[in-house]
Motif scaffolding. Sequence first.
Motif, PDB file in Angstrom:
ATOM      1  N   ASN A   1      10.248  -2.009   9.868  1.00 12.72           N
ATOM      2  CA  ASN A   1       9.034  -1.738   8.258  1.00 12.72           C
ATOM      3  C   ASN A   1       7.909  -2.461   9.032  1.00 12.72           C
ATOM      4  O   ASN A   1       8.345  -3.099   9.995  1.00 12.72           O
ATOM      5  CB  ASN A   1      10.792  -3.367   7.973  1.00 12.72           C
TER       6      ASN A   1
ATOM      7  N   TYR B   1      -2.090   2.699   7.864  1.00  8.27           N
ATOM      8  CA  TYR B   1      -1.134   3.203   8.749  1.00  8.27           C
ATOM      9  C   TYR B   1      -1.591   3.191   9.897  1.00  8.27           C
ATOM     10  O   TYR B   1      -1.554   3.458  11.484  1.00  8.27           O
ATOM     11  CB  TYR B   1       0.292   3.515   8.398  1.00  8.27           C
TER      12      TYR B   1
ATOM     13  N   SER C   1       8.518   6.350   6.540  1.00  8.43           N
ATOM     14  CA  SER C   1       7.991   6.665   5.067  1.00  8.43           C
ATOM     15  C   SER C   1       7.653   5.637   4.894  1.00  8.43           C
ATOM     16  O   SER C   1       7.846   4.215   4.759  1.00  8.43           O
ATOM     17  CB  SER C   1       9.069   7.334   4.040  1.00  8.43           C
ATOM     18  N   ILE C   2       7.097   6.014   3.285  1.00  7.56           N
ATOM     19  CA  ILE C   2       6.394   4.388   1.876  1.00  7.56           C
ATOM     20  C   ILE C   2       7.542   4.116   0.969  1.00  7.56           C
ATOM     21  O   ILE C   2       7.737   4.496   0.748  1.00  7.56           O
ATOM     22  CB  ILE C   2       4.893   4.645   2.112  1.00  7.56           C
ATOM     23  N   SER C   3       7.532   3.042   1.640  1.00  6.13           N
ATOM     24  CA  SER C   3       8.533   2.383   0.626  1.00  6.13           C
ATOM     25  C   SER C   3       8.571   1.371   0.277  1.00  6.13           C
ATOM     26  O   SER C   3       8.524   0.391   1.439  1.00  6.13           O
ATOM     27  CB  SER C   3      10.466   2.288   0.778  1.00  6.13           C
TER      28      SER C   3
ATOM     29  N   MET D   1       5.715  -0.757   1.894  1.00  7.24           N
ATOM     30  CA  MET D   1       5.612  -1.117   3.300  1.00  7.24           C
ATOM     31  C   MET D   1       6.204   0.614   4.445  1.00  7.24           C
ATOM     32  O   MET D   1       6.307   0.919   3.117  1.00  7.24           O
ATOM     33  CB  MET D   1       7.231  -2.199   4.111  1.00  7.24           C
ATOM     34  N   LEU D   2       6.007   0.129   5.250  1.00  4.74           N
ATOM     35  CA  LEU D   2       5.873   1.486   5.935  1.00  4.74           C
ATOM     36  C   LEU D   2       8.007   1.804   6.577  1.00  4.74           C
ATOM     37  O   LEU D   2       7.489   0.791   7.437  1.00  4.74           O
ATOM     38  CB  LEU D   2       5.249   1.600   7.148  1.00  4.74           C
TER      39      LEU D   2
ATOM     40  N   THR E   1       0.257  -0.873   0.069  1.00  5.56           N
ATOM     41  CA  THR E   1      -0.173   0.311   0.381  1.00  5.56           C
ATOM     42  C   THR E   1       1.393   1.449   0.271  1.00  5.56           C
ATOM     43  O   THR E   1       2.282   1.328   0.615  1.00  5.56           O
ATOM     44  CB  THR E   1      -0.899   0.177   1.150  1.00  5.56           C
ATOM     45  N   THR E   2       0.748   1.992  -0.757  1.00  7.51           N
ATOM     46  CA  THR E   2       0.657   3.961  -0.153  1.00  7.51           C
ATOM     47  C   THR E   2       0.471   4.410   0.116  1.00  7.51           C
ATOM     48  O   THR E   2       0.598   5.511  -0.132  1.00  7.51           O
ATOM     49  CB  THR E   2       1.858   3.878  -1.612  1.00  7.51           C
TER      50      THR E   2
ATOM     51  N   THR F   1       4.355  -3.708   7.563  1.00  6.23           N
ATOM     52  CA  THR F   1       3.878  -4.740   6.287  1.00  6.23           C
ATOM     53  C   THR F   1       2.220  -5.649   6.693  1.00  6.23           C
ATOM     54  O   THR F   1       2.232  -5.138   7.540  1.00  6.23           O
ATOM     55  CB  THR F   1       4.421  -5.670   5.864  1.00  6.23           C
TER      56      THR F   1
ATOM     57  N   SER G   1      -0.740   6.317   3.526  1.00  2.00           N
ATOM     58  CA  SER G   1      -0.707   6.852   4.385  1.00  2.00           C
ATOM     59  C   SER G   1      -1.756   6.047   6.107  1.00  2.00           C
ATOM     60  O   SER G   1      -1.259   6.007   6.847  1.00  2.00           O
ATOM     61  CB  SER G   1       0.024   7.951   4.721  1.00  2.00           C
TER      62      SER G   1
END
Length: 154
Positions: free
Chosen positions: A114, A35, A93-95, A98-99, A29-30, A116, A32
């Motif tokens: 991390n 989360y 940050s999201i990468s 994952m956060l 997911t991108t 997920t 935010s």
Amino acid sequence: KMASAAGLLGAACMVSSLFGTGASAAQATTNSTSYVGIWKMTAQDKRVGTLELMNYNGRLTGTLTNAHANMDSNGKLVEFDAIPGAAPIVQASISQGMLVINTEEIDETIVPWNMTLTGEGKGLLHLAFKGHEMTFQITRISWEENEESSETGK
């Protein structure tokens, strides 16, 4: 053996991994907002901490509770207790779906994590300190559930 650290780094030094990563079931997911919330952290079906994430001025921030860990001679988690306080999240940050989170311990050590998502309100929180990996199951809970479990320890 006893270890204490806001980021659970000491405990992770003694345990290579408590759970599989579950990467195949992970949901990328991108967004935010996926989360944001209060997340109950568990290890071996015991609550061991709380991750709180919020959106503040357009960025994710929050805290991760402090803890003490006791391990047996084989490195198995035998006791895990919350202690007062929490480590602030100083970067998130999201990468790659994952956060990526950095917390800062009282001694100013930066600890990488991390997060997920594996389903609606479920995920994994992985200590990403190379050579000291540790993974916790996380479940999003309500504020009321968090208050209640703080009193009961569940």
